[in-house]
Structures are given as structure tokens and as C-alpha cells.
Design a protein around this motif. Structure first.
Motif, PDB file in Angstrom:
ATOM      1  N   UNK A 101       0.765  -1.193  -0.136  1.00  0.00           N
ATOM      2  CA  UNK A 101       0.005   0.053   0.019  1.00  0.00           C
ATOM      3  C   UNK A 101       0.846   1.103   0.025  1.00  0.00           C
ATOM      4  N   UNK A 102       0.586   2.222  -0.662  1.00  0.00           N
ATOM      5  CA  UNK A 102       1.217   3.544  -0.652  1.00  0.00           C
ATOM      6  C   UNK A 102       1.535   4.149   0.863  1.00  0.00           C
ATOM      7  N   UNK A 103       0.609   3.927   1.607  1.00  0.00           N
ATOM      8  CA  UNK A 103       1.215   4.322   3.145  1.00  0.00           C
ATOM      9  C   UNK A 103       2.255   3.404   3.768  1.00  0.00           C
ATOM     10  N   UNK A 104       2.110   2.068   3.319  1.00  0.00           N
ATOM     11  CA  UNK A 104       3.215   1.191   3.804  1.00  0.00           C
ATOM     12  C   UNK A 104       4.536   1.568   3.168  1.00  0.00           C
ATOM     13  N   UNK A 105       4.724   1.993   2.080  1.00  0.00           N
ATOM     14  CA  UNK A 105       5.981   2.418   1.303  1.00  0.00           C
ATOM     15  C   UNK A 105       6.568   3.544   2.098  1.00  0.00           C
ATOM     16  N   UNK A 106       5.915   4.583   2.345  1.00  0.00           N
ATOM     17  CA  UNK A 106       6.483   5.580   3.062  1.00  0.00           C
ATOM     18  C   UNK A 106       6.787   5.494   4.489  1.00  0.00           C
ATOM     19  N   UNK A 107       5.770   4.594   5.134  1.00  0.00           N
ATOM     20  CA  UNK A 107       6.074   4.247   6.343  1.00  0.00           C
ATOM     21  C   UNK A 107       7.199   3.478   6.861  1.00  0.00           C
ATOM     22  N   UNK A 108       7.760   2.862   5.664  1.00  0.00           N
ATOM     23  CA  UNK A 108       9.034   2.268   5.587  1.00  0.00           C
ATOM     24  C   UNK A 108      10.032   2.892   6.597  1.00  0.00           C
ATOM     25  N   UNK A 109      10.074   4.248   5.999  1.00  0.00           N
ATOM     26  CA  UNK A 109      11.001   5.160   6.790  1.00  0.00           C
ATOM     27  C   UNK A 109      11.860   5.898   5.688  1.00  0.00           C
ATOM     28  N   UNK A 110      12.869   6.723   6.266  1.00  0.00           N
ATOM     29  CA  UNK A 110      13.972   7.337   5.528  1.00  0.00           C
ATOM     30  C   UNK A 110      14.980   6.770   4.507  1.00  0.00           C
ATOM     31  N   UNK A 111      15.190   6.879   3.302  1.00  0.00           N
ATOM     32  CA  UNK A 111      15.937   6.420   2.676  1.00  0.00           C
ATOM     33  C   UNK A 111      17.484   6.831   3.321  1.00  0.00           C
ATOM     34  N   UNK A 112      18.222   6.052   3.308  1.00  0.00           N
ATOM     35  CA  UNK A 112      19.798   6.454   3.909  1.00  0.00           C
ATOM     36  C   UNK A 112      20.884   6.610   2.773  1.00  0.00           C
ATOM     37  N   UNK A 113      20.705   5.922   1.652  1.00  0.00           N
ATOM     38  CA  UNK A 113      21.731   5.913   0.682  1.00  0.00           C
ATOM     39  C   UNK A 113      21.301   6.017  -0.771  1.00  0.00           C
ATOM     40  N   UNK A 503      13.624   2.388 -17.331  1.00  0.00           N
ATOM     41  CA  UNK A 503      14.563   1.150 -17.746  1.00  0.00           C
ATOM     42  C   UNK A 503      15.827   1.498 -16.754  1.00  0.00           C
ATOM     43  N   UNK A 504      16.123   2.499 -16.802  1.00  0.00           N
ATOM     44  CA  UNK A 504      17.467   3.038 -15.733  1.00  0.00           C
ATOM     45  C   UNK A 504      16.647   3.912 -14.622  1.00  0.00           C
ATOM     46  N   UNK A 505      16.923   3.614 -13.440  1.00  0.00           N
ATOM     47  CA  UNK A 505      16.376   4.595 -12.459  1.00  0.00           C
ATOM     48  C   UNK A 505      17.174   4.627 -11.263  1.00  0.00           C
ATOM     49  N   UNK A 506      17.037   5.839 -10.538  1.00  0.00           N
ATOM     50  CA  UNK A 506      17.887   6.434  -9.579  1.00  0.00           C
ATOM     51  C   UNK A 506      17.038   6.986  -8.579  1.00  0.00           C
ATOM     52  N   UNK A 507      17.432   6.654  -7.370  1.00  0.00           N
ATOM     53  CA  UNK A 507      16.418   7.326  -6.053  1.00  0.00           C
ATOM     54  C   UNK A 507      17.753   8.201  -5.366  1.00  0.00           C
ATOM     55  N   UNK A 508      17.594   9.308  -5.384  1.00  0.00           N
ATOM     56  CA  UNK A 508      18.458  10.330  -4.734  1.00  0.00           C
ATOM     57  C   UNK A 508      18.139  10.644  -3.399  1.00  0.00           C
ATOM     58  N   UNK A 509      18.546  10.266  -2.169  1.00  0.00           N
ATOM     59  CA  UNK A 509      17.571  10.638  -0.898  1.00  0.00           C
ATOM     60  C   UNK A 509      18.456  11.982  -0.606  1.00  0.00           C
ATOM     61  N   UNK A 510      17.543  12.953   0.036  1.00  0.00           N
ATOM     62  CA  UNK A 510      17.753  14.217   0.536  1.00  0.00           C
ATOM     63  C   UNK A 510      17.743  14.593   1.855  1.00  0.00           C
ATOM     64  N   UNK A 511      18.309  15.744   2.387  1.00  0.00           N
ATOM     65  CA  UNK A 511      17.779  16.151   3.536  1.00  0.00           C
ATOM     66  C   UNK A 511      16.391  16.629   3.583  1.00  0.00           C
ATOM     67  N   UNK A 512      15.732  16.598   4.785  1.00  0.00           N
ATOM     68  CA  UNK A 512      14.589  17.336   4.768  1.00  0.00           C
ATOM     69  C   UNK A 512      14.915  18.655   5.385  1.00  0.00           C
ATOM     70  N   UNK A 513      14.140  19.408   5.091  1.00  0.00           N
ATOM     71  CA  UNK A 513      14.260  21.045   5.400  1.00  0.00           C
ATOM     72  C   UNK A 513      14.320  21.136   6.900  1.00  0.00           C
ATOM     73  N   UNK A 514      13.697  20.025   7.609  1.00  0.00           N
ATOM     74  CA  UNK A 514      13.786  20.273   9.056  1.00  0.00           C
ATOM     75  C   UNK A 514      15.245  19.820   9.894  1.00  0.00           C
ATOM     76  N   UNK A 515      16.161  19.342   8.775  1.00  0.00           N
ATOM     77  CA  UNK A 515      17.310  18.684   9.295  1.00  0.00           C
ATOM     78  C   UNK A 515      18.554  19.930   8.953  1.00  0.00           C
ATOM     79  N   UNK A 516      19.671  19.670   9.940  1.00  0.00           N
ATOM     80  CA  UNK A 516      20.711  20.572   9.755  1.00  0.00           C
ATOM     81  C   UNK A 516      21.600  20.197   8.318  1.00  0.00           C
TER      82      UNK A 516
END
Length: 766
Positions: A101-113, A503-516
């Protein structure tokens, strides 16, 4: 008008204990450490961070708790202790995750790499930042620029947005669609044509001077709850609030301030709406026309009798064009048609018009209930027509007030995110950065989706958001999305757009505005624009979720540097990455009227306001004056008429546990929905006519003649207070029912608030 205050679905006011419980629940759900919970005290404060949720105004004198339930949920969502590390994808293939479910995907947490898709294993695998930049750049250089789409979600800062649009234009394209294309583009088009500026003219100080407020199609309790504080203050001053909305929404009926111990401990609440008119979905133009008709009829009588005019005739003569044609149209309008289309009686509209004629300063707030229609631009123009009749633009306490969504969705437009070359300062950018920008019109969201279906897009680079899930015709678009050569998502969390990938795909995890945000020159700040046109600085206050995250400006700079040749322009991307004040200096040079002294003024309490000529009654329109519009039609959708007695008009909506496509949990306490979003809200009479009872399951099918079958199955029927012939279902679950071509004239905003459908299957529950 005596408003029934209780609703069996949620017989309470907005705010109050329900809001406190919801905030407590999300903090526990996301396992937010106690030390981070206290960071909420710095939300929307001059020394803290600007909310990552809605864009409602930030006061100069903030409350101790200057956040709402939704803002707290958004903050908890980013501060979650849950993580998606590379090991997560050892356990889960992309194919498996597509079943979540869409909820469960985001609920899994912050992407780290940073991650790169590996087709051999059907998994995302870790990749170094530089390798990711180089690989993406190689694909971009091999792609025709106009076959590349640079999408922006509305959450990115002013600095990032400015960098992103400059990168796209130096690369060679104006394909810069953004989330405004799906919500308030009707505002940008309508207000620009009518008063010369594409944003609202109301600021917080106007709430203190207004005599009357209208609401059209905006659910403040769910979409911008902090706005309830100035509304409550206005009501305590005796300011009437007149609401036009198909559904009865608790936030527009009553409010208990959860920051007030007195209000929390005593019975009762502040009544928000003094009149509540449940118009038929899509009946806004007709309803506003009915009010205008009462006003002009009263003015005609006053003129004949030699009494004081009801319309502000001096303002109209000096500042407007088109009044006579509009007034003639109004006089000729038929009351039977007005009542039929609006779903309201002549007496209802007379009651609203009487308040309007008594008031000296009037604000009209509106949301996507007005803009996401085939005639959405006309709806916006009708709001302006009503305001112009009595001079309610360009004076304190008055004006149009579109309530924007995502936290910087208005600001990104201000600094150049637009597919329309005439709205970007291309000559200035060319001179400032020594390159020749493209001059052709780029793709908006609908254009980009149509191009994907026709295999005319190769690459989609998304700065935030969940584009594949949020667009219309979702099921048709999925297959087109998978045919792309490359998809890139700059994001904090996993969502469906990363799984329905190219066919090629990248996930680039970023800081949240809340983070230093620590860069080479030290800790960085960014800035945003709120929906009242005020700019605010924002400092991150929490430790990053991972040392391997990078900021949005860092990622954009890295991609631009890797992609563009050394001879393209004169931008020192490394220096911009290391020190965002250098970006702000360039923004101020590009837009000196708005951003002069940017570095100092961004920390002003309450922000600094962009100049808006319409507030001074200076009209940057074709005629040089504010322009009345004579409506094209009263009906919401002349090109897609309802057919047959069983046709229903579907509006999509969001729950109280949702922001855009982010779903915090499956409940919607305001509407009495628990544990599922596969729900359709129906009038009791419509259910009885179809022999349905609450809990039965139905399949909805779109009524269209394009040869495409669009269906959503498994929707549970729930009785709700909604006009007969109208139904409601959740976004984005009902997106497959919305044809891509069913959009607002002129603005191309998807018309998700009025989709003709019918029930084609019914299943009785035991």
C-alpha cells in the motif's frame, strides 16, 4: 441561517482533543525521540524551520505552538526513527514492493543511501553519489533536451527551485511542469488575466480589517488548519463567514483551539461558518452568478429610485473594463437555471448577497474545489467579478485568497519554475549567466503525460513528489512510465513513482528542510514563500537521518555540473553548493523588485512580502485595468455532459490523515471512515434509488466516449451529507477514473472535482 452543528460521522469541532490525539499518535507511530518532539516548538518560527506541509502564512508574532495537526504529522513523518537502508532491498524486490500500500511504502522510513536500479536482481542497489551523478549525466547528454522532463513537487526551497530551473534551461528545455499544474494553475491563469498578478492579494493583516469572508471549495480543517486561528479571531470580532461547499466539513463548522486550556476544558466551540450552503458539485459559477444577480438587481432599483448605489460605480469606472457586458449577462440570467445548476435556492443566494452588500471589505478564500474543473479558470474569474462589483480588491481587508497547498509551491513559480517562457525572465538569465535559454513553450503536467503515452519523453527527473501516482489516468500512465529510458527521484522516502520506474532508475535521498544542512562554508539556511506572498528563512534543527544524505541544492548542483559542458554558462555550481547565500544573491539580481536585500530580510518576523501591484490598484493586464469576464456557460462541463438518470458526479478529495499523496494512516475521522480509503461517499437518496446499503461494494466507471474503459473496483459505500447526484472518493485512489484530457480550459488543471461516472457493479455485503 441556523447551521446544524452536529454530524453523525464526526459530531465534534475541528481541533480540540481529536487533534491532540492525532498528533500524539503520529509521534508514537514514527517513534520520534523525545528530544526531537521538542523541535515542534521551532516550527514556523523565525529562528526555526518552515513547515514542510502546507504553505499557510507564518505570523510575525507566532503562537507558542505555531503548528497544526497536519504540520505535526509532516514533521513526524520526516523525523521518523525508521530507516530504509540498502539492506531493505536485500529483503524486498521492486516487484514485491509494488504490492505494498502507498502508506506502507512511505511508512518504511527515510532512505539513507543513493540507489540505482538493477534489472538483473529487480532491486535497488547502493551507488556512490559521484557515480550516480555521472551515470545520470551520461543519459541526459544522450537525450534530446525536449524529451526530458524536470518536475518539481512544491516542497523544494527557493534556492533549490532557482537552481533547478536554471539547470533545465542551460540543458536546453523549458519542460518544467510542477504541482501547480495539478491544482492552482487555474488561479495563475485566471487572476493574471483579471487583475494582472497570478497570486492572491490577501495578507494576514487583512484578516483584522475584513467585514466578511467567503469560502468556496476549500476545506480548511484538513488542508490548512493553522488558518483556523485567524478565522476564530475574526469570528470573535463578529465577522460573518459564508461557506459554499458540497460536503459539510467540521473545520468549516466549528473549531476548538487545542492551544487554549480554557477552550479545551469547557463545552462548546467557536462557530466558523455563519452560513453554510451545500451547493451541487461544479455549481460554483452558478452560485456566484446568483449572488451577483441579487447585487445588480438591488443596484438597478437603487439607481431608479435615486438612492446610493450598491455597486462601487466610481471604482468600476476608474479601475475596470467589461462591467456593462457582464451586468447585461447577469440581468438576463434565468433563476431556474441558476438554481438547477448550483443546487441552491434563490433565497439561499439572497441571504449570502445580503451579507455581501452590507460589508465594506470582503475576502473570498477558495481552493481546488473551484480550480479543478473544466471551467476552473472561469470559476476564478467569477470570484474576481464578485469582488470587483463592490471594489473589494486593492483595499485593506479585501481581495481574492487562493489557499495554496505544498509549502513552497507558490515560491518555486516566483523564481522561475514554469514551462511558459513568457513568465520567466529569460533575457535577464541570458545576460546574467552567459547562455541562450530556450524560447519555446515547454510541457506542463498534462502535456508531459500525453507525450509519455506517445513515447515522446525519455527521461523524467523529479525534484520531490510522487508524480506517477498523482497524475490522472493512473493505470494508462503506469505502462508509459515503465517505457521511459530513465527516471530519477530526489526524495526523502520511498513511493510508488520509484517502483513504476524507467529502464534506468535512480533514487537520490535528500535532507529534509527540518534537518541541519552542513556544507563547506558552514550550516546553511534556505527560504520559502507562503500562500500570502511572504518570504521566510528556514534553519534546519534536527540531525540528519543519515550521514550519506545530501541536500537538495547539493544534488542539483552535482547533476548540473556533471551534465553541462564547461562552456555552458557562467555558474560556479561548486560555490553555490557550498554557500546558499550566493544563490540568494543571484536570485536578488534576477528579481530585484522582489528579493532586494534578500539575505537580511528573509529573517524578518512574518517574512517580507513580494510587491503586488493589484494591492495598489495597479493592473498589469492587457487593458491596463481589472477585467470583468462574461461567463461562457453556467454548467461545469459543457464538453462532457452527464448521461442518463444513473449518472453521478464524482469529486476526489483528501482525508484528514493525508497530505497530497502522502497517507499518514487509513482513517478519516472527520468523515467517520476507518481502516480503508476504498470508500465512496453517497447521498442516502442516491443509495436508496440504487438499492444500496452502507458497506456494500461497488465498481465505478467513467462516462466517456473515447473508447477507454476506466474503472475502480471494491469501493465501499458510505452514507454522507452530500447533494443528491454527487459522490466523493479519495485521491489518488480514484485517479484511474479521471481522463487525462478532462482538464480545465486554458489552464489544463485535471478536473478531478467533477468526473461523470456510473455504478456498473454492486456487491451486497452480509
Amino acid at each position: 441561517m441556523d447551521i446544524e452543528r452536529k454530524d453523525p460521522s464526526y459530531p465534534y469541532s475541528a481541533g480540540g482533543w481529536g487533534s491532540l490525539k492525532a498528533v500524539t499518535r503520529i509521534l508514537f507511530q514514527e517513534k520520534v525521540p523525545l528530544k526531537d518532539v521538542t523541535l515542534l516548538l521551532r516550527q514556523n518560527k523565525p529562528d526555526g524551520f518552515m513547515c514542510v506541509s502546507c504553505s499557510w502564512a507564518k505570523p510575525a508574532d507566532p503562537h507558542t505552538f505555531e503548528f497544526c495537526e497536519n504540520g505535526a504529522k509532516a514533521t513526524a513523518w520526516d523525523l521518523t526513527a525508521k530507516r530504509i537502508t540498502p539492506e531493505f532491498f536485500n529483503d524486498h524486490t521492486v516487484t514485491e514492493l509494488l504490492g505494498w500500500h502507498d502508506h506502507d511504502l512511505e511508512e518504511a522510513g527515510r532512505i539513507t543511501h543513493p540507489l540505482r536500479y538493477d534489472a538483473a536482481t529487480d532491486r535497488y542497489l547502493p551507488v556512490s553519489w559521484q557515480d550516480a551523478f555521472d551515470d545520470i549525466a551520461r543519459e541526459l547528454r544522450a537525450t534530446e533536451p525536449n524529451r526530458t522532463v524536470f518536475y518539481t513537487s512544491g516542497r523544494a526551497s527557493l534556492e533549490t527551485s532557482y537552481m533547478f530551473q536554471l539547470f533545465a534551461r542551460m540543458y536546453g528545455t523549458n519542460n518544467l511542469p510542477d504541482s501547480s499544474n495539478m491544482c492552482h494553475e487555474s488561479t495563475s491563469v485566471g487572476l493574471k488575466a483579471a487583475i494582472g498578478v497570478g497570486v492572491g492579494t490577501v495578507r494576514l493583516e487583512d484578516f483584522e480589517k475584513t467585514d466578511l469572508m467567503f469560502f468556496f471549495g476549500q476545506n480548511v480543517g484538513t488542508n490548512s488548519p493553522r488558518m483556523l486561528h485567524p478565522l476564530q479571531d475574526a469570528r470573535k470580532r463578529g465577522v460573518p463567514i459564508i461557506t459554499f461547499n458540497p460536503l459539510r466539513e467540521p473545520g468549516l463548522i466549528g473549531f476548538t483551539n487545542p492551544q487554549s486550556p480554557v477552550e479545551m476544558l469547557k463545552p462548546g466551540d467557536t462557530q466558523i461558518s455563519t452560513q453554510y450552503h451545500q451547493l451541487r458539485t461544479g455549481g460554483d459559477t452558478a452560485a456566484i452568478l446568483g449572488i451577483c444577480k441579487h447585487v445588480i438587481d438591488a443596484d438597478d432599483r437603487a439607481r431608479v429610485q435615486g438612492e446610493a448605489r450598491i455597486v462601487d460605480i466610481d471604482f468600476i469606472h476608474e479601475h475596470t473594463v467589461g462591467f456593462d457586458a457582464f451586468a447585461d449577462y447577469v440581468r438576463a440570467a434565468n433563476w431556474d437555471e441558476i438554481e438547477s445548476v448550483s443546487g441552491l435556492s434563490r433565497a439561499d443566494l439572497a441571504e449570502a448577497a445580503s451579507e455581501y452588500m452590507r460589508a465594506k471589505a470582503v475576502i473570498i478564500h477558495y481552493g481546488m474545489g473551484l480550480t479543478q474543473h473544466r471551467m476552473g479558470v472561469q470559476n476564478v474569474r467569477m470570484v474576481v467579478n464578485l469582488l470587483l462589483l463592490r471594489g473589494n480588491i486593492g483595499k485593506l481587508g479585501a481581495g481574492p485568497s487562493p489557499i495554496r497547498g505544498h509549502s513552497n509551491v507558490q515560491g518555486q513559480r516566483t523564481v522561475g519554475i514554469t514551462e511558459k517562457p513568457e513568465l520567466a525572465p529569460l533575457d535577464k538569465l541570458a545576460d546574467q549567466f552567459s547562455f541562450e535559454p530556450p524560447r519555446d513553450t515547454g510541457m506542463n503536467i498534462v502535456d508531459a503525460c500525453e507525450a509519455m503515452l506517445d513515447d515522446k519523453v525519455d527521461v523524467v527527473l523529479s525534484l520531490g513528489g510522487n508524480l506517477a501516482r498523482s497524475v490522472p489516468d493512473h493505470l494508462r500512465m503506469e505502462s508509459a512510465w515503465k517505457r521511459l529510458r530513465m527516471t530519477v527521484g530526489i526524495t526523502t522516502k520511498l513511493n510508488r513513482s520509484h517502483l513504476i520506474h524507467g529502464r534506468a532508475a535512480y533514487i537520490l535521498p535528500c535532507l529534509s528542510r527540518i534537518e541541519i544542512d552542513r556544507q563547506a562554508s558552514g550550516e546553511q539556511a534556505v527560504s520559502t514563500e507562503d500562500s500570502t506572498g511572504c518570504m521566510h528563512g528556514s534553519h534546519g534543527v534536527a540531525e540528519p537521518a543519515s550521514p550519506d544524505l545530501r541536500s537538495e541544492p547539493f544534488i542539483v548542483a552535482g547533476l548540473a555540473k556533471a551534465t553541462l559542458s564547461a562552456s555552458t554558462g557562467s555558474v560556479d555550481w561548486d560555490s553555490w553548493r557550498d554557500d546558499y547565500s550566493r544563490v540568494r544573491a543571484e536570485i536578488a539580481e534576477t528579481y530585484p523588485e522582489i528579493f532586494h536585500d534578500f539575505e537580511a530580510r528573509m529573517w524578518n518576523p512574518g517574512g517580507f512580502a513580494r510587491p503586488l501591484k493589484a494591492r495598489e490598484r495597479k493592473w498589469a493586464t492587457e487593458s491596463g485595468k481589472a477585467e470583468f469576464l462574461t461567463p461562457e456557460t453556467l454548467g461545469e462541463d459543457p464538453d462532457m455532459p452527464e448521461r442518463g438518470p444513473d449518472a453521478l458526479r464524482l469529486m476526489t478529495l483528501r482525508s484528514d490523515s493525508q497530505f497530497n499523496t502522502t497517507i499518514y494512516n487509513l482513517d478519516d475521522r472527520f468523515r467517520g471512515v476507518k481502516g480503508s480509503r476504498m470508500v465512496v461517499l453517497m447521498n442516502r437518496g442516491d443509495m436508496e434509488h440504487r438499492n444500496l446499503r452502507e458497506g456494500d461494494h461497488v465498481t465505478l466507471e467513467t462516462i466517456a466516449d473515447d473508447g477507454v474503459t476506466r474503472r475502480v473496483q471494491g469501493l465501499s459505500v458510505k452514507i454522507h451529507d452530500i447533494p443528491q447526484g454527487c459522490i466523493a472518493g479519495y485521491y489518488p485512489e480514484c485517479n484511474p477514473l479521471l481522463p487525462l484530457w478532462h482538464h480545465a480550459k486554458q489552464s489544463k488543471v485535471p478536473a478531478g472535482k467533477s468526473i461523470p461516472v456510473r455504478i456498473v457493479e454492486q456487491v451486497r455485503t452480509l
